[in-house]
Design an enzyme around this catalytic site. Structure first.
Site, PDB file in Angstrom:
ATOM      1  N   TYR A 228      30.538  59.933  83.419  1.00 51.28           N
ATOM      2  CA  TYR A 228      31.978  59.774  83.652  1.00 51.28           C
ATOM      3  C   TYR A 228      32.598  61.078  84.121  1.00 51.28           C
ATOM      4  O   TYR A 228      33.280  61.125  85.150  1.00 51.28           O
ATOM      5  CB  TYR A 228      32.650  59.309  82.356  1.00 51.28           C
ATOM      6  CG  TYR A 228      34.124  59.026  82.499  1.00 51.28           C
ATOM      7  CD1 TYR A 228      34.567  57.932  83.233  1.00 51.28           C
ATOM      8  CD2 TYR A 228      35.070  59.829  81.877  1.00 51.28           C
ATOM      9  CE1 TYR A 228      35.927  57.649  83.358  1.00 51.28           C
ATOM     10  CE2 TYR A 228      36.429  59.559  81.991  1.00 51.28           C
ATOM     11  CZ  TYR A 228      36.847  58.471  82.731  1.00 51.28           C
ATOM     12  OH  TYR A 228      38.196  58.204  82.852  1.00 51.28           O
ATOM     13  N   ASP A 229      32.332  62.181  83.388  1.00 51.90           N
ATOM     14  CA  ASP A 229      32.962  63.458  83.719  1.00 51.90           C
ATOM     15  C   ASP A 229      32.598  63.915  85.127  1.00 51.90           C
ATOM     16  O   ASP A 229      33.465  64.242  85.946  1.00 51.90           O
ATOM     17  CB  ASP A 229      32.520  64.534  82.714  1.00 51.90           C
ATOM     18  CG  ASP A 229      32.895  64.197  81.282  1.00 51.90           C
ATOM     19  OD1 ASP A 229      33.456  63.107  81.049  1.00 51.90           O
ATOM     20  OD2 ASP A 229      32.627  65.019  80.387  1.00 51.90           O
ATOM     21  N   GLU A 230      31.296  63.932  85.425  1.00 51.72           N
ATOM     22  CA  GLU A 230      30.856  64.410  86.725  1.00 51.72           C
ATOM     23  C   GLU A 230      31.114  63.381  87.821  1.00 51.72           C
ATOM     24  O   GLU A 230      31.341  63.736  88.982  1.00 51.72           O
ATOM     25  CB  GLU A 230      29.371  64.790  86.686  1.00 51.72           C
ATOM     26  CG  GLU A 230      29.046  65.964  85.760  1.00 51.72           C
ATOM     27  CD  GLU A 230      29.511  67.309  86.330  1.00 51.72           C
ATOM     28  OE1 GLU A 230      30.539  67.369  87.031  1.00 51.72           O
ATOM     29  OE2 GLU A 230      28.824  68.311  86.059  1.00 51.72           O
ATOM     30  N   GLY A 231      31.072  62.089  87.466  1.00 50.59           N
ATOM     31  CA  GLY A 231      31.412  61.069  88.450  1.00 50.59           C
ATOM     32  C   GLY A 231      32.840  61.234  88.949  1.00 50.59           C
ATOM     33  O   GLY A 231      33.112  61.162  90.149  1.00 50.59           O
ATOM     34  N   LYS A 232      33.756  61.504  88.017  1.00 54.11           N
ATOM     35  CA  LYS A 232      35.154  61.707  88.396  1.00 54.11           C
ATOM     36  C   LYS A 232      35.339  63.026  89.152  1.00 54.11           C
ATOM     37  O   LYS A 232      36.185  63.118  90.061  1.00 54.11           O
ATOM     38  CB  LYS A 232      36.035  61.685  87.146  1.00 54.11           C
ATOM     39  CG  LYS A 232      36.200  60.307  86.519  1.00 54.11           C
ATOM     40  CD  LYS A 232      37.051  59.392  87.378  1.00 54.11           C
ATOM     41  CE  LYS A 232      37.427  58.119  86.651  1.00 54.11           C
ATOM     42  NZ  LYS A 232      38.307  57.233  87.435  1.00 54.11           N
TER      43      LYS A 232
ATOM     44  N   PHE B 189      41.669  53.395  65.350  1.00 59.35           N
ATOM     45  CA  PHE B 189      42.427  53.597  64.114  1.00 59.35           C
ATOM     46  C   PHE B 189      43.295  52.384  63.803  1.00 59.35           C
ATOM     47  O   PHE B 189      43.385  51.948  62.651  1.00 59.35           O
ATOM     48  CB  PHE B 189      43.300  54.848  64.227  1.00 59.35           C
ATOM     49  CG  PHE B 189      42.537  56.150  64.149  1.00 59.35           C
ATOM     50  CD1 PHE B 189      41.163  56.184  64.011  1.00 59.35           C
ATOM     51  CD2 PHE B 189      43.217  57.367  64.223  1.00 59.35           C
ATOM     52  CE1 PHE B 189      40.464  57.389  63.949  1.00 59.35           C
ATOM     53  CE2 PHE B 189      42.537  58.568  64.151  1.00 59.35           C
ATOM     54  CZ  PHE B 189      41.163  58.578  64.019  1.00 59.35           C
TER      55      PHE B 189
ATOM     56  N   PRO C 189      35.438  67.022  73.436  1.00 59.76           N
ATOM     57  CA  PRO C 189      36.318  68.188  73.532  1.00 59.76           C
ATOM     58  C   PRO C 189      37.059  68.455  72.232  1.00 59.76           C
ATOM     59  O   PRO C 189      37.507  67.522  71.558  1.00 59.76           O
ATOM     60  CB  PRO C 189      37.291  67.806  74.654  1.00 59.76           C
ATOM     61  CG  PRO C 189      36.606  66.724  75.414  1.00 59.76           C
ATOM     62  CD  PRO C 189      35.771  65.984  74.418  1.00 59.76           C
TER      63      PRO C 189
END
Length: 326
Positions: A150-154, A196, A284
């Site tokens: 997800y992170d690198e795809g974006k 939650f 994070p």
């Protein structure tokens, strides 16, 4: 714009999802025609059921990793699973959606000379070493971890958007979206707000990962969509693009995860206890947007719905969903 109609015809990919369905509501309210394209992997028809009698709304079941041939004036590219549970289910497909999907939508925009919006993410910053995060920060991302699809795809999608902008003079808008919540969130998406609330409404313990001191900034979906519209409506024409971004969109008010858990317990009246679990890899520790660029370019845009009010709305939505189902 197509010369035979005074209305804009707008494509929203991922339009049956949480963000996409709220965006479509706003577009239809202001008089646009909307084509919703979604493969329903994480989106649901429940989010758009109320729109099917609207003559200006059209739904297409489509996966944007394949080309789409359609005539529109603008494109909002929101299609991609966005929660860790969903995007890690098939990480190769997640990367394909971000990268192949961006290529296909950019190719469509290039052919049509249409303005195109990319829903990027605060995850491009990774586990940040600067706080709050400004758009000038390049990020601290693990390229081979379980979240990398997800992170690198974006991040790659952003690269493609700006290369099309420079090379083909394409009119783009790139928004980096921070944590967003509100009605129509998926009940099983594994995100902290939905987790939650669902746990509290079911009378279960609230699961906090790590010590709960990691921070997040929570933006209500209505505020976010207002930012989308203001960003997309910035002046610009094909061949002479307007401001392209990236622009952070989120609420700068920062809360710890434990504070969020305590708010949910108080607002639901639950008897739930807070229990700790190990922190997932590459999660994070801090996430807070610097929105000064958005305020400068988007007419003073700033989130207006505070967390207690937004959580109350979201709790009511999940309570009805759990009570009545589909």
């Amino acid at each position: 714009m197509r010369t035979y109609s005074p209305r804009k015809r707008i494509l929203v990919t991922g339009g049956a999802g949480f963000l996409g369905s709220h965006l479509i509501d706003r577009l239809l309210e202001r008089g646009d025609e909307v084509v919703c394209a979604d493969n329903l992997f994480t989106g649901t028809k429940r989010n758009i059921d109320h729109l099917h009698d609207n003559p200006r709304f059209e739904f297409i079941r489509h996966d944007i990793t394949f080309p789409l041939y359609i005539e529109v004036d603008e494109i909002y590219n929101l299609a991609c699973p966005a929660s860790p549970i969903h995007y890690q289910h098939d990480p190769v497909a997640t990367t394909k959606t971000s990268v192949h999907g961006a290529i296909n939508m950019l190719g469509l925009a290039k052919r049509l000379r249409a303005r195109i919006f990319q829903a990027s993410t605060s995850e491009v910053y990774g586990d940040p070493s600067v706080h709050p995060q400004t758009e000038a920060y390049w990020g601290n991302v693990n390229p081979i971890g379980t979240r990398s699809c997800y992170d690198e795809g974006k991040r790659c999608a952003e690269t493609l958007f700006f290369d099309y902008h420079r090379q083909h003079r394409l009119d783009i808008r790139v928004a980096r979206i921070f944590n967003t919540y509100g009605p129509r969130m998926h009940p099983n998406d594994g995100r902290v707000v939905s987790n939650f609330i669902v746990q509290a409404l079911k009378g279960e313990d609230i699961t906090v990962y790590g010590d709960g001191q990691q921070s997040r900034s929570f933006c209500h979906v209505d505020d976010l969509v207002e930012g989308f519209l203001r960003f997309m409506d910035l002046p610009g024409e094909a061949g002479a693009p307007g401001f392209a971004g990236p622009i952070n969109l989120g609420n700068p008010n920062e809360f710890t995860i434990r504070e969020l858990a305590e708010k949910v317990i108080a607002l639901t009246g639950a008897k739930s206890k807070i229990v700790s679990r190990p922190l997932p890899a590459d999660d994070p520790l801090q996430r807070q947007p610097d929105i000064s660029r958005a305020q400068e370019y988007l007419g003073g845009w700033t989130p207006r719905i505070q967390l207690d009010e937004g959580l109350t709305q979201t709790i009511a939505y999940f309570d009805a969903l759990l009570t009545h189902g589909d």
